[in-house]
Write a protein that holds these residues in place. Structure first.
Motif, PDB file in Angstrom:
ATOM      1  N   VAL A 554      49.125  28.992 -70.925  1.00  0.00           N
ATOM      2  CA  VAL A 554      47.713  28.806 -71.274  1.00  0.00           C
ATOM      3  C   VAL A 554      46.937  28.489 -70.004  1.00  0.00           C
ATOM      4  O   VAL A 554      47.176  27.467 -69.351  1.00  0.00           O
ATOM      5  CB  VAL A 554      47.548  27.663 -72.293  1.00  0.00           C
ATOM      6  N   LEU A 555      46.002  29.379 -69.652  1.00  0.00           N
ATOM      7  CA  LEU A 555      45.242  29.222 -68.410  1.00  0.00           C
ATOM      8  C   LEU A 555      43.776  28.931 -68.711  1.00  0.00           C
ATOM      9  O   LEU A 555      43.166  29.581 -69.557  1.00  0.00           O
ATOM     10  CB  LEU A 555      45.325  30.496 -67.561  1.00  0.00           C
ATOM     11  N   THR A 556      43.230  27.979 -67.992  1.00  0.00           N
ATOM     12  CA  THR A 556      41.815  27.677 -68.124  1.00  0.00           C
ATOM     13  C   THR A 556      40.989  28.658 -67.299  1.00  0.00           C
ATOM     14  O   THR A 556      41.516  29.335 -66.399  1.00  0.00           O
ATOM     15  CB  THR A 556      41.525  26.235 -67.664  1.00  0.00           C
ATOM     16  N   LYS A 557      39.714  28.739 -67.595  1.00  0.00           N
ATOM     17  CA  LYS A 557      38.815  29.611 -66.845  1.00  0.00           C
ATOM     18  C   LYS A 557      38.773  29.187 -65.380  1.00  0.00           C
ATOM     19  O   LYS A 557      38.780  28.007 -65.063  1.00  0.00           O
ATOM     20  CB  LYS A 557      37.415  29.525 -67.461  1.00  0.00           C
ATOM     21  N   ASN A 558      38.759  30.170 -64.473  1.00  0.00           N
ATOM     22  CA  ASN A 558      38.705  29.960 -63.017  1.00  0.00           C
ATOM     23  C   ASN A 558      40.013  29.438 -62.422  1.00  0.00           C
ATOM     24  O   ASN A 558      40.041  29.006 -61.269  1.00  0.00           O
ATOM     25  CB  ASN A 558      37.569  29.006 -62.615  1.00  0.00           C
ATOM     26  N   ALA A 559      41.106  29.471 -63.183  1.00  0.00           N
ATOM     27  CA  ALA A 559      42.392  28.993 -62.654  1.00  0.00           C
ATOM     28  C   ALA A 559      42.819  29.776 -61.422  1.00  0.00           C
ATOM     29  O   ALA A 559      43.498  29.244 -60.535  1.00  0.00           O
ATOM     30  CB  ALA A 559      43.470  29.096 -63.735  1.00  0.00           C
ATOM     31  N   GLU A 560      42.398  31.038 -61.327  1.00  0.00           N
ATOM     32  CA  GLU A 560      42.812  31.893 -60.209  1.00  0.00           C
ATOM     33  C   GLU A 560      42.177  31.503 -58.889  1.00  0.00           C
ATOM     34  O   GLU A 560      42.613  31.964 -57.821  1.00  0.00           O
ATOM     35  CB  GLU A 560      42.506  33.363 -60.524  1.00  0.00           C
ATOM     36  N   ARG A 582      60.418  35.977 -72.109  1.00  0.00           N
ATOM     37  CA  ARG A 582      59.207  36.726 -71.781  1.00  0.00           C
ATOM     38  C   ARG A 582      58.032  35.762 -71.658  1.00  0.00           C
ATOM     39  O   ARG A 582      58.104  34.618 -72.104  1.00  0.00           O
ATOM     40  CB  ARG A 582      58.931  37.791 -72.833  1.00  0.00           C
ATOM     41  N   ILE A 583      56.931  36.246 -71.053  1.00  0.00           N
ATOM     42  CA  ILE A 583      55.753  35.408 -70.829  1.00  0.00           C
ATOM     43  C   ILE A 583      54.580  35.961 -71.621  1.00  0.00           C
ATOM     44  O   ILE A 583      54.293  37.159 -71.566  1.00  0.00           O
ATOM     45  CB  ILE A 583      55.372  35.357 -69.331  1.00  0.00           C
ATOM     46  N   GLN A 584      53.913  35.092 -72.355  1.00  0.00           N
ATOM     47  CA  GLN A 584      52.649  35.463 -73.002  1.00  0.00           C
ATOM     48  C   GLN A 584      51.541  34.658 -72.329  1.00  0.00           C
ATOM     49  O   GLN A 584      51.512  33.429 -72.403  1.00  0.00           O
ATOM     50  CB  GLN A 584      52.658  35.164 -74.502  1.00  0.00           C
ATOM     51  N   VAL A 585      50.629  35.351 -71.641  1.00  0.00           N
ATOM     52  CA  VAL A 585      49.566  34.705 -70.886  1.00  0.00           C
ATOM     53  C   VAL A 585      48.292  34.684 -71.723  1.00  0.00           C
ATOM     54  O   VAL A 585      47.811  35.737 -72.150  1.00  0.00           O
ATOM     55  CB  VAL A 585      49.312  35.433 -69.545  1.00  0.00           C
ATOM     56  N   CYS A 586      47.761  33.506 -71.958  1.00  0.00           N
ATOM     57  CA  CYS A 586      46.533  33.345 -72.738  1.00  0.00           C
ATOM     58  C   CYS A 586      45.416  32.928 -71.782  1.00  0.00           C
ATOM     59  O   CYS A 586      45.447  31.828 -71.225  1.00  0.00           O
ATOM     60  CB  CYS A 586      46.725  32.279 -73.810  1.00  0.00           C
ATOM     61  N   CYS A 587      44.437  33.815 -71.585  1.00  0.00           N
ATOM     62  CA  CYS A 587      43.420  33.532 -70.565  1.00  0.00           C
ATOM     63  C   CYS A 587      42.219  34.456 -70.726  1.00  0.00           C
ATOM     64  O   CYS A 587      42.197  35.311 -71.614  1.00  0.00           O
ATOM     65  CB  CYS A 587      44.026  33.714 -69.173  1.00  0.00           C
ATOM     66  N   THR A 588      41.237  34.299 -69.848  1.00  0.00           N
ATOM     67  CA  THR A 588      40.084  35.187 -69.825  1.00  0.00           C
ATOM     68  C   THR A 588      40.465  36.503 -69.149  1.00  0.00           C
ATOM     69  O   THR A 588      41.516  36.602 -68.496  1.00  0.00           O
ATOM     70  CB  THR A 588      38.919  34.547 -69.053  1.00  0.00           C
ATOM     71  N   LEU A 589      39.606  37.516 -69.260  1.00  0.00           N
ATOM     72  CA  LEU A 589      39.896  38.826 -68.662  1.00  0.00           C
ATOM     73  C   LEU A 589      39.975  38.740 -67.142  1.00  0.00           C
ATOM     74  O   LEU A 589      40.833  39.372 -66.513  1.00  0.00           O
ATOM     75  CB  LEU A 589      38.816  39.828 -69.074  1.00  0.00           C
ATOM     76  N   ALA A 590      39.084  37.944 -66.523  1.00  0.00           N
ATOM     77  CA  ALA A 590      39.087  37.809 -65.066  1.00  0.00           C
ATOM     78  C   ALA A 590      40.374  37.161 -64.575  1.00  0.00           C
ATOM     79  O   ALA A 590      40.982  37.603 -63.591  1.00  0.00           O
ATOM     80  CB  ALA A 590      37.876  36.988 -64.617  1.00  0.00           C
ATOM     81  N   GLN A 592      43.190  37.169 -66.199  1.00  0.00           N
ATOM     82  CA  GLN A 592      44.276  38.113 -66.487  1.00  0.00           C
ATOM     83  C   GLN A 592      44.459  39.100 -65.340  1.00  0.00           C
ATOM     84  O   GLN A 592      45.579  39.385 -64.907  1.00  0.00           O
ATOM     85  CB  GLN A 592      43.968  38.864 -67.787  1.00  0.00           C
ATOM     86  N   LYS A 593      43.346  39.626 -64.819  1.00  0.00           N
ATOM     87  CA  LYS A 593      43.431  40.571 -63.696  1.00  0.00           C
ATOM     88  C   LYS A 593      44.053  39.916 -62.472  1.00  0.00           C
ATOM     89  O   LYS A 593      44.885  40.512 -61.785  1.00  0.00           O
ATOM     90  CB  LYS A 593      42.033  41.096 -63.356  1.00  0.00           C
ATOM     91  N   ALA A 594      43.647  38.679 -62.200  1.00  0.00           N
ATOM     92  CA  ALA A 594      44.191  37.962 -61.038  1.00  0.00           C
ATOM     93  C   ALA A 594      45.673  37.689 -61.213  1.00  0.00           C
ATOM     94  O   ALA A 594      46.462  37.814 -60.258  1.00  0.00           O
ATOM     95  CB  ALA A 594      43.430  36.649 -60.841  1.00  0.00           C
ATOM     96  N   PHE A 595      46.093  37.348 -62.436  1.00  0.00           N
ATOM     97  CA  PHE A 595      47.510  37.074 -62.694  1.00  0.00           C
ATOM     98  C   PHE A 595      48.342  38.347 -62.533  1.00  0.00           C
ATOM     99  O   PHE A 595      49.419  38.331 -61.919  1.00  0.00           O
ATOM    100  CB  PHE A 595      47.677  36.504 -64.110  1.00  0.00           C
ATOM    101  N   ALA A 596      47.824  39.464 -63.080  1.00  0.00           N
ATOM    102  CA  ALA A 596      48.542  40.742 -62.966  1.00  0.00           C
ATOM    103  C   ALA A 596      48.661  41.178 -61.505  1.00  0.00           C
ATOM    104  O   ALA A 596      49.705  41.679 -61.062  1.00  0.00           O
ATOM    105  CB  ALA A 596      47.824  41.809 -63.785  1.00  0.00           C
ATOM    106  N   LYS A 597      47.604  40.960 -60.732  1.00  0.00           N
ATOM    107  CA  LYS A 597      47.617  41.291 -59.304  1.00  0.00           C
ATOM    108  C   LYS A 597      48.658  40.451 -58.561  1.00  0.00           C
ATOM    109  O   LYS A 597      49.397  40.961 -57.710  1.00  0.00           O
ATOM    110  CB  LYS A 597      46.229  41.061 -58.720  1.00  0.00           C
ATOM    111  N   GLU A 598      48.725  39.178 -58.903  1.00  0.00           N
ATOM    112  CA  GLU A 598      49.689  38.285 -58.260  1.00  0.00           C
ATOM    113  C   GLU A 598      51.107  38.675 -58.628  1.00  0.00           C
ATOM    114  O   GLU A 598      52.030  38.594 -57.811  1.00  0.00           O
ATOM    115  CB  GLU A 598      49.402  36.837 -58.685  1.00  0.00           C
ATOM    116  N   PHE A 613      41.321  35.047 -74.541  1.00  0.00           N
ATOM    117  CA  PHE A 613      40.339  34.127 -75.103  1.00  0.00           C
ATOM    118  C   PHE A 613      39.449  33.623 -73.985  1.00  0.00           C
ATOM    119  O   PHE A 613      39.833  33.566 -72.833  1.00  0.00           O
ATOM    120  CB  PHE A 613      40.972  32.981 -75.903  1.00  0.00           C
ATOM    121  N   GLU A 614      38.219  33.250 -74.337  1.00  0.00           N
ATOM    122  CA  GLU A 614      37.216  32.853 -73.349  1.00  0.00           C
ATOM    123  C   GLU A 614      37.231  31.362 -73.053  1.00  0.00           C
ATOM    124  O   GLU A 614      36.799  30.933 -72.004  1.00  0.00           O
ATOM    125  CB  GLU A 614      35.813  33.263 -73.811  1.00  0.00           C
ATOM    126  N   ASP A 615      37.722  30.571 -74.000  1.00  0.00           N
ATOM    127  CA  ASP A 615      37.668  29.125 -73.827  1.00  0.00           C
ATOM    128  C   ASP A 615      39.038  28.531 -74.077  1.00  0.00           C
ATOM    129  O   ASP A 615      39.732  28.906 -75.030  1.00  0.00           O
ATOM    130  CB  ASP A 615      36.656  28.510 -74.804  1.00  0.00           C
TER     131      ASP A 615
END
Length: 714
Positions: A554-560, A582-590, A592-598, A613-615
């Motif tokens: 579970v990631l908060t907004k701006n965690a990246e 396996r990993i299920q990542v719950c986060c905002t779209l922005a 998510q992109k940063a996590f996938a890039k990493e 999710f947004e919040d």
């Protein structure tokens, strides 16, 4: 009222006076912080309570000696803590901002005071110069967000030098002319005496200081006493020159600035003495002069307080706006400059107190200034926090990645019987081919039979050492002697270059006494998070990790945007491989992109799914999808940082309530430690943003209402 031994209120005996004042210094900031009141205001309010306008516990003038010393000390530190190197780098832009943030509040403030509030010339000039000062109360917020190298921040710091110096020059004119007229003879006399005094301090003090520090090298006590003596010598020379002593103290700070490194032990001792003793005494003495009952006697006091506060805020914003247009800064940078420069505290109190003592201003202005300080500090922190987050996100692409070259894991031992699970988890986190030792730390207090207790503790940890050997992992036990667990861990982390701290989940005691103590002074875990800025894993394990089927991240907004983002992503991917989950990542779209890039950068082969999710509050909706053998990792943040959200305060309680049977981890990423540039600012003051809290509450309410209406529409 007569007490034992013939003591009567108000007290004149130094012993009971010191007892009362010292307990106020100890307890007032702690208690009032819970009411969202900064330490500076808290001590002033405490002074009001014990003074003759309150309960009349302490006689008027009984702590004036320490109060005067604190006044000089606060101005000395204002000069000593200014970063002259950064000022020189951006001196031209700093001069632009410094000029506007001085001249606009001074000019408009004078019009307000002289023509609308009908103050006399001297009172108008003094109060308007007070508008021009600013205190970098919100600077640590900018520091935690990593934006201190941005031009908006550096020129705000540089502008402080301009404004403080200019305001003190005006104060010199006011105090020098209080007994005479502003004629040609006055200007010649004041100019000559001030020039001689300034040359002695700015040229003579550095020469004397350099000679002294060369001759007396290792005596830290003598170094401190020397600096202390120079402060008061500067104040004495100022008074001999016909100006106020705080001007001499400020110039002494500027003179010794280059001789006392900001990270030196001497600087630490100077700040410690000021924050612990002299400045609190000064703030309490100011409070003893304040009579807020005046505000209730009529409209005049309220009108003055409101007018002063509105002028202080509007003129600082206008100065930031004009600077933005001239230097072609962005609107976000303008807001950061406004947030940093709008807070009024140390210098404001000093200037206004001088005017009050010299009968230039009355109690209405003094009371209004206290309200002004409270409001501007709150607004400054709120604006800096919000604009700073946006600026940090904009600057994120310009900042190089922070790479942890060494990966060292530390496990503080709280319960020796619960170390096996933490050790297994730490082994799974290891991303290096050659496994580094895992350090197990025991913190003990210095007491009788310490050697026997250390030997017994090492014996108790033999089981953990053997357990590590079963997985070909070297476990190294360490013992530290310190005042408490948090201090011992913080020291060990710094000394051993630890990258990750793994601690067990501590359940709060259910007793009323323990609850009260923890609410006032913080739990051990909270204190560790306040002193350790590396990656921290707070773990609660109900079953073995190797039975984990899924990791819910579970990631908060701006965690990246946190500097520790890259590091903990590697750790979590390594954990998923070791656990076969396996990993299920719950986060905002922005995010998510940063996590996938990493993940791509690390060539991670983990099986990853995403849930949008947004919040961060919405993750409780996932409760139906989370099974008892799932590991929940909630990525949190320390207060005042880019990804912090007030909802995180309730995260531990929410996890315990909704996922009692699950394993879960609270992960605090590596973040930037705050730098402090203002005396009297406490770390806890930086999160005193009641405006932000109320906005968060309104947002929660609006989201709840929207959900209700959506439900009805269906």
């Amino acid at each position: 009222m007569v007490l034992l031994n013939g003591w009567t209120f108000p007290l004149n005996d130094p012993i009971p006076i010191f007892v009362i004042v010292l307990f106020i210094i100890l307890l007032a900031p702690i208690l009032l912080r819970k009411l969202r009141i900064p330490s500076i205001i808290g001590l002033i309010l405490a002074g009001m309570a014990i003074g003759d306008h309150g309960f009349n516990l302490i006689a008027k003038g009984s702590i004036d000696l320490f109060g005067k010393a604190g006044l000089l000390y606060i101005m000395f530190l204002a000069g000593l803590e200014l970063d002259m190197t950064e000022f020189k780098k951006n001196r031209h832009k700093s001069v632009v901002f410094g000029f506007f943030t001085f001249i606009i509040p001074l000019g408009l403030g004078y019009i307000l005071c002289y023509y609308l509030l009908h103050f006399n010339f001297m009172a108008s000039l003094l109060v308007s110069s007070m508008f021009a000062t600013h205190t970098l109360v919100a600077y640590p917020l900018a520091s935690r967000m990593g934006i201190t190298k941005n031009e908006a921040v550096t020129i705000s710091v540089g502008g402080t030098i301009i404004t403080d110096t200019a305001v003190l020059l005006i104060l010199a004119v006011i105090t020098g002319s209080i007994e005479g007229e502003l004629n040609q003879q006055f200007w010649l006399k004041l100019s000559f005496s001030f020039l001689v005094f300034a040359l002695i301090v700015l040229v003579g003090f550095p020469l004397i200081g350099r000679w002294f520090f060369k001759k007396i090298k290792d005596d830290q006590t003598t170094h401190f006493i020397f600096v202390f003596a120079m402060v008061f010598l500067g104040a004495l020379l100022a008074e001999l020159a016909g100006v106020e002593g705080i001007i001499g103290a400020f110039l002494a700070g500027l003179a010794l600035n280059q001789l006392i490194p900001h990270t030196s032990p001497l600087m630490n001792r100077i700040e410690f003495a000021g924050n612990a003793l002299f400045i609190p005494f000064f703030l309490i003495s100011v409070g003893m002069l304040v009579d807020l009952k005046v505000l209730l006697k009529g409209n005049e006091a309220l009108i003055i307080a409101g007018a002063l506060t509105a002028m202080a805020l509007s003129t600082k914003w206008f100065a930031a706006f004009i600077t933005q247009k001239i230097l072609r800064f962005s609107a976000i940078q303008r807001n950061v400059m406004f947030g940093l420069s709008t807070s009024h505290a140390a210098a404001t109190i000093a200037v206004i107190l001088i005017g009050y003592n010299m009968k230039i201003i009355d109690e209405h202005v003094l009371n209004g200034t206290i309200i002004l300080i409270l409001v501007t500090c709150m607004v400054g922190s709120f604006v800096t926090a919000n604009a700073g987050k946006k600026l940090a996100i904009v600057d994120a692409g310009k900042i190089p990645d922070v790479i942890n070259i060494q990966e060292r894991i530390l496990i503080p031992v709280i319960d020796p019987d619960k170390t096996d699970d933490l050790l297994d988890f730490s082994v799974m986190l290891n991303t290096q081919q050659q496994k580094a030792p895992i350090y197990m730390l025991t913190v003990m207090q210095d007491e009788d039979r310490l050697k026997e207790k250390v030997a017994l503790n090492n014996k108790n940890l033999e089981k953990a050492v053997k357990h590590g050997a079963e997985t070909d992992t070297k476990v190294q036990t360490i013992t530290r002697v310190d005042l408490n667990m948090a201090n011992g861990i913080a020291r060990a982390v710094k000394e051993m270059l630890i990258s990750d701290v793994v601690i067990e989940w501590s359940n709060k005691s259910s007793t009323a006494t323990a609850f009260l103590f923890n609410s006032l002074f913080g739990t051990t875990t909270q204190n560790i998070l306040n002193s350790v800025w590396e990656t921290v894993f707070i773990c609660r394990f109900e079953y073995p990790l190797n039975t984990t089927s899924k990791i819910v991240l579970v990631l908060t907004k701006n965690a990246e945007y946190e500097i520790g983002f890259h590091h903990w992503v590697k750790r979590v991917v390594a954990l998923s491989k070791q656990a076969g989950a396996r990993i299920q990542v719950c986060c905002t779209l922005a995010t998510q992109k940063a996590f996938a890039k990493e993940l791509t950068k690390n060539r991670g082969s983990a099986e990853v799914a995403y849930r949008h999710f947004e919040d961060v509050e919405d993750f409780l909706v996932l409760a139906r999808e989370i099974h008892s053998n799932d590991l929940i990792i909630a990525v949190s943040a320390r207060k005042g940082t880019i990804s912090y959200n007030s909802y995180m305060e309730n995260m531990p309680a929410k996890l315990l309530k909704h996922f009692e049977k699950n394993n879960f981890i609270l992960l605090y990423p590596e973040q930037r430690q705050a730098e402090y540039m203002e005396t009297g600012v406490q770390p806890e003051d930086l999160v005193l943003t009641p405006i932000q809290d109320q906005i968060d509450n309104i947002n929660k309410l609006s989201r709840a209402v929207k959900k209700i209406f959506k439900g009805k529409e269906r």
